[in-house]
Design a protein around this motif. Structure first.
Motif, PDB file in Angstrom:
ATOM      1  N   ASN A 136      31.964  52.300  34.766  1.00 21.50           N
ATOM      2  CA  ASN A 136      31.987  50.989  34.142  1.00 21.50           C
ATOM      3  C   ASN A 136      32.788  50.022  35.012  1.00 21.50           C
ATOM      4  OD1 ASN A 136      30.515  51.880  31.879  1.00 21.50           O
ATOM      5  ND2 ASN A 136      32.381  52.578  30.853  1.00 21.50           N
ATOM      6  N   SER A 137      32.737  48.759  34.672  1.00 18.23           N
ATOM      7  CA  SER A 137      33.483  47.755  35.428  1.00 18.23           C
ATOM      8  C   SER A 137      34.987  48.033  35.325  1.00 18.23           C
ATOM      9  CB  SER A 137      33.172  46.356  34.893  1.00 18.23           C
ATOM     10  OG  SER A 137      33.554  46.248  33.532  1.00 18.23           O
ATOM     11  N   PHE A 138      35.716  47.625  36.348  1.00 16.20           N
ATOM     12  CA  PHE A 138      37.171  47.785  36.354  1.00 16.20           C
ATOM     13  C   PHE A 138      37.785  46.730  37.246  1.00 16.20           C
ATOM     14  CE2 PHE A 138      35.512  50.514  39.730  1.00 16.20           C
ATOM     15  CZ  PHE A 138      36.294  50.174  40.817  1.00 16.20           C
ATOM     16  N   SER A 139      39.096  46.625  37.212  1.00 21.46           N
ATOM     17  CA  SER A 139      39.824  45.687  38.062  1.00 21.46           C
ATOM     18  C   SER A 139      40.660  46.452  39.073  1.00 21.46           C
ATOM     19  CB  SER A 139      40.729  44.775  37.224  1.00 21.46           C
ATOM     20  OG  SER A 139      39.969  43.939  36.390  1.00 21.46           O
ATOM     21  N   VAL A 229      35.504  44.447  39.671  1.00 23.09           N
ATOM     22  CA  VAL A 229      34.408  45.260  40.198  1.00 23.09           C
ATOM     23  C   VAL A 229      33.418  45.537  39.072  1.00 23.09           C
ATOM     24  CG1 VAL A 229      33.781  47.417  41.335  1.00 23.09           C
ATOM     25  CG2 VAL A 229      35.962  46.309  41.874  1.00 23.09           C
ATOM     26  N   PRO A 230      32.139  45.191  39.227  1.00 20.98           N
ATOM     27  CA  PRO A 230      31.162  45.413  38.157  1.00 20.98           C
ATOM     28  C   PRO A 230      30.812  46.884  38.005  1.00 20.98           C
ATOM     29  CG  PRO A 230      30.046  44.644  40.125  1.00 20.98           C
ATOM     30  CD  PRO A 230      31.525  44.585  40.430  1.00 20.98           C
ATOM     31  N   ALA A 231      30.110  47.194  36.930  1.00 21.51           N
ATOM     32  CA  ALA A 231      29.608  48.560  36.734  1.00 21.51           C
ATOM     33  C   ALA A 231      28.616  48.886  37.839  1.00 21.51           C
ATOM     34  CB  ALA A 231      28.945  48.676  35.367  1.00 21.51           C
ATOM     35  N   LEU A 232      28.783  50.050  38.463  1.00 24.64           N
ATOM     36  CA  LEU A 232      27.960  50.427  39.603  1.00 24.64           C
ATOM     37  C   LEU A 232      27.704  51.934  39.611  1.00 24.64           C
ATOM     38  CD1 LEU A 232      29.771  48.330  42.377  1.00 24.64           C
ATOM     39  CD2 LEU A 232      27.417  47.950  41.599  1.00 24.64           C
ATOM     40  N   GLU A 272      24.887  46.197  46.801  1.00 29.80           N
ATOM     41  CA  GLU A 272      25.884  45.139  46.920  1.00 29.80           C
ATOM     42  C   GLU A 272      27.114  45.520  46.108  1.00 29.80           C
ATOM     43  OE1 GLU A 272      25.915  42.372  48.838  1.00 29.80           O
ATOM     44  OE2 GLU A 272      24.162  43.304  49.716  1.00 29.80           O
ATOM     45  N   GLY A 273      28.269  45.437  46.709  1.00 28.95           N
ATOM     46  CA  GLY A 273      29.501  45.797  46.025  1.00 28.95           C
ATOM     47  C   GLY A 273      30.545  46.290  47.002  1.00 28.95           C
ATOM     48  N   PRO A 274      31.767  46.447  46.563  1.00 31.24           N
ATOM     49  CA  PRO A 274      32.854  46.861  47.443  1.00 31.24           C
ATOM     50  C   PRO A 274      32.801  48.345  47.775  1.00 31.24           C
ATOM     51  CG  PRO A 274      33.654  46.709  45.208  1.00 31.24           C
ATOM     52  CD  PRO A 274      32.236  46.207  45.186  1.00 31.24           C
ATOM     53  N   GLU A 275      33.591  48.728  48.743  1.00 30.54           N
ATOM     54  CA  GLU A 275      33.769  50.129  49.118  1.00 30.54           C
ATOM     55  C   GLU A 275      35.223  50.508  48.880  1.00 30.54           C
ATOM     56  OE1 GLU A 275      30.456  49.812  52.707  1.00 30.54           O
ATOM     57  OE2 GLU A 275      32.600  49.650  53.141  1.00 30.54           O
ATOM     58  N   LEU A 276      35.434  51.771  48.534  1.00 31.76           N
ATOM     59  CA  LEU A 276      36.771  52.228  48.161  1.00 31.76           C
ATOM     60  C   LEU A 276      37.225  53.404  49.005  1.00 31.76           C
ATOM     61  CD1 LEU A 276      36.285  52.197  44.296  1.00 31.76           C
ATOM     62  CD2 LEU A 276      38.107  50.940  45.449  1.00 31.76           C
TER      63      LEU A 276
END
Length: 300
Positions: A136-139, A229-232, A272-276
């Motif tokens: 789910n989405s998180f910060s 960060v959206p749900a991905l 599309e989205g960040p990497e961790l």
């Protein structure tokens, strides 16, 4: 084979437009990914940035033209995108070690960088540990720096930034500010890294050292920046257990293999989205790390 066709199609487009303005977004469209992620993938696979590759190819062709004709230096400079003979001469000398005029002399040693060609490489003797998960989405909040990928500068600067954050107390303040730690078995994670969550320009990407706020309810101190960060759907790659002194080596080794070994045959594409980068530790000198990349299933 589909991945190979797309990557080689992108290279073909570059080759056909070396005397024109090459828009990275057009190259990325041929490879069916975003401009930003294409540049990242290209750098990991080839060990050279897209901009540097194009520069080398243009200066390789420029050298061949100077040696094989009486064309004026200024005409060659303009043909390959340089606004002045001086700028062209600097770039030419940096690559070839001699001036464009001297390059005409018989016996002058020059450098040639041929076009890249992507092909299947027989690998797989070392396994890659991964899993597909949905979150789910998180910060995420922490301290940010924009990294420069030129000549692999990011591979040096990111470890330096971590050392600075440990030394000046930033890591300790982040640990105190996080709402809770993540636990997996007897391993816990406190401070981690997130990147590529916004565009910052060619040959750069944003990198943040920070902590998770899974519910988005933390009281974040003013000194820290916050990312939503959206749900991905994520593919998660895990290193083997290692010593704390081996963290940089292990995490960079995983990154080098993801784009060249896993993505080409996985059936997934970078979303599309960040990497961790997530770092786990337990009592004693027991550690392991994870790389998280957002993915989507390839369309038939």
């Amino acid at each position: 084979m589909d991945w190979l066709e797309k990557m080689n199609g992108a290279i073909k487009y570059i080759e056909e437009n070396l005397t024109n303005n090459i828009a990275y977004i057009d190259v990325a469209k041929i490879a069916c990914c975003s401009e930003y992620h294409f540049q990242r993938m290209f750098s990991f696979i080839t060990d050279v940035t897209l901009a540097e590759y194009i520069r080398r190819r243009r200066l390789t062709l420029a050298a061949l033209e100077l040696q094989g004709s009486s064309i004026k230096v200024i005409d060659v400079a303009l043909k390959y995108g340089y606004e002045s003979p001086e700028a062209f001469t600097r770039a030419f000398r940096n690559l070839h070690g001699v001036s464009p005029t001297f390059a005409r002399e018989m016996g002058t040693q020059l450098k040639a960088y041929p076009p890249i060609s992507f092909s299947i490489s027989i690998k797989g003797d070392v396994e890659m540990n991964y899993k597909i998960v949905e979150k789910n989405s998180f910060s995420f909040f922490g301290v940010e720096e924009v990294m420069d990928t030129t000549n692999g500068n990011n591979l040096v600067r990111i470890p330096q930034l971590w050392q600075e954050c440990f030394k000046d107390g930033t890591i300790e303040r982040l640990v105190k500010a996080q709402p809770k730690e993540l636990v997996e078995d007897d391993f816990v994670t406190d401070v981690n890294g997130i990147m590529c969550y916004r565009e910052t320009g060619e040959e750069t990407f944003p990198y943040m050292i920070g902590v998770f706020d899974m519910d988005g309810n933390a009281e974040v101190p003013d000194e820290f920046s916050v990312i939503s960060v959206p749900a991905l759907t994520w593919v998660v790659f895990r290193t083997d257990e290692h010593k704390k002194s081996e963290v940089v080596e292990k995490i960079q080794a995983i990154w080098e293999r993801i784009f060249s070994e896993w993505f080409p045959s996985s059936g997934y594409e970078h979303a599309e989205g960040p990497e961790l980068e997530v770092y786990y530790t337990a009592k004693g000198d027991r550690n392991y790390s994870e790389v998280w990349i957002p993915v989507v299933k390839k369309q038939d």
